[in-house]
Write an enzyme that holds these catalytic residues in place. Structure first.
Site, PDB file in Angstrom:
ATOM      1  N   ALA A 135       0.835  -1.206   0.000  1.00 39.55           N
ATOM      2  CA  ALA A 135       0.000   0.000   0.000  1.00 39.55           C
ATOM      3  C   ALA A 135       0.865   1.249   0.000  1.00 39.55           C
ATOM      4  O   ALA A 135       0.603   2.208  -0.736  1.00 39.55           O
ATOM      5  CB  ALA A 135      -0.935  -0.005   1.203  1.00 39.55           C
ATOM      6  N   ASP A 136       1.897   1.270   0.828  1.00 35.27           N
ATOM      7  CA  ASP A 136       2.825   2.397   0.859  1.00 35.27           C
ATOM      8  C   ASP A 136       3.532   2.566  -0.477  1.00 35.27           C
ATOM      9  O   ASP A 136       3.539   3.648  -1.076  1.00 35.27           O
ATOM     10  CB  ASP A 136       3.877   2.177   1.956  1.00 35.27           C
ATOM     11  CG  ASP A 136       3.485   2.785   3.284  1.00 35.27           C
ATOM     12  OD1 ASP A 136       2.763   3.797   3.287  1.00 35.27           O
ATOM     13  OD2 ASP A 136       3.905   2.259   4.323  1.00 35.27           O
TER      14      ASP A 136
END
Length: 400
Positions: free
Chosen positions: A180-181
């Protein structure tokens, strides 16, 4: 070196030379985005709090010699550091003066924080209408989750990613790679490049945003497809693929290999390589749908044969026959010993004034004429404040 590599621009220009980026981000998503832009030649000016700078400088991961952690060093090469206290009027004024010279501003505060500090899109656009202003947040600038904290773990949990990780019937598990990052950083870099291209030679910039939540969800291509196709939530499959079989890790006599016999032709070749003609026309495995429905039986039958040889022996036989296969390696084997990693320059280093020679991953984008480069080490906190502020007193030179 092939002809594509030989054509690199001898001047050392990067693809984004002349593009100035003001980087208000910290930790991972934003710094990963701006590192991509910096590797491609952009002048990335990292704006940091004068008290402690980026959170990862001292509070994340390992520190080896100096105070800056290896987490910080891994994400902030090719950038310049300027310290400004944005909570003070002087700091805000200097930032907006710098914004007049910039092409891009990127921030990853919680929604609303940049506006409260006086450095949000409206404030920057007022002094520089051509600005491309990018925001990365946990859940987006709007919607019922907008105020939630932006953590990779939480985004993976709330998008369904953790529900499909790990082994069948196992506990929920996150991806070890913070997708996600990193995904939000990559999507943001793509958005910035698209906005710069859309701007062209005109004066009209635009605002763009990405989020950890939407990035993780956007990568759930097979999982969403399975849900919409079957009406049921996908389950964890370990290393297996949702759309084909066999496509996963299998045990050998000395470890594991991965195999990708993901079409009917490759399935027939695989059966020949492992000397198992009886499996080729077994009703349980006769086509991909049947192989997926009987995956546990398929794995058992294949592993019963694969344990007769070593991983390296099987990989050689499979590749020679045209079946995609590879060994499972650990990071020591990959980063220290792998000849392909070396040939592709995926491990490089920089000379840091405190840490000395420091190894990092190399750029994954390969451009023939204006290649991505690791030129300078991550900056010390505030290292370039005087240098960058002095540039306000002279025009920023743009390439012709």
């Amino acid at each position: 070196m092939d002809n594509r590599q030989k054509s690199a621009d001898s001047s050392g220009r990067g693809a984004l030379d002349g593009v100035r980026v003001l980087d208000l981000t910290q930790v991972m998503s934003g710094p990963f985005c701006t590192m991509i832009l910096a590797d491609l030649g952009a002048d990335v000016i990292k704006i940091e709090n004068p008290d402690h700078g980026d959170q990862t400088r001292k509070s994340w991961g390992y520190s080896v010699v100096g105070d800056d952690s290896r987490a910080f060093l891994s994400l902030n090469r090719n950038k310049r550091s300027v310290v400004l206290d944005l909570k003070q009027e002087t700091g805000r004024e200097l930032f907006l003066e710098l914004a007049k010279t910039a092409d891009v501003v990127i921030e990853n505060f919680r929604p609303g924080v940049a506006e409260r500090l006086g450095v949000g899109y409206e404030a920057v656009n007022a002094v520089n209408p051509s600005i491309v202003y990018a925001s990365i947040s946990g859940f987006g600038q709007t919607g019922p989750y907008a105020a939630y904290p932006g953590y990779d773990l939480i985004a993976q949990a709330m998008t369904g990613v953790m529900s499909v990780m790990g082994e069948p019937d196992g506990a929920p598990m996150k991806s070890a790679i913070p997708l996600a990052d990193l995904g939000s950083g990559m999507f943001c870099a793509i958005g910035i490049l698209a906005a710069l291209l859309a701007r062209g030679d005109g004066d009209e910039g635009q605002y763009l945003e990405t989020s950890l939540f939407e990035s993780a969800l956007a990568m759930s291509v097979w999982e969403s497809t399975e849900y919409w196709s079957t009406g049921e939530s996908p389950k964890p499959l370990g290393s297996a693929n949702r759309m084909s079989a066999p496509y996963q890790a299998l045990a050998t006599s000395d470890g594991h290999l991965t195999i990708g016999a993901n079409n009917q032709k490759l399935w027939h070749i695989l059966c020949a390589v492992i000397d198992a003609p009886e499996l080729e026309h077994d009703p349980r495995f006769v086509d991909n749908n049947n192989r997926m429905d009987n995956r546990a039986d398929l794995v058992a039958e294949l592993e019963r044969r694969f344990v007769r040889k070593t991983t390296d022996e099987w990989v050689a036989l499979l590749l020679d026959a045209g079946v995609p296969a590879g060994p499972i390696r650990n990071y020591e084997q990959v980063l220290r010993d792998d000849p392909h990693v070396k040939a592709r320059h995926m491990v490089t280093s920089f000379e840091h004034p405190v840490e000395g020679t420091t190894s990092v991953l190399g750029p994954a984008i390969k451009l023939s004429r204006t290649p991505a480069r690791v030129v300078t080490p991550p900056p010390l906190l505030g290292q370039h404040t005087d240098e960058v502020l002095a540039e306000l007193r002279k025009p920023v030179e743009r390439p012709a």
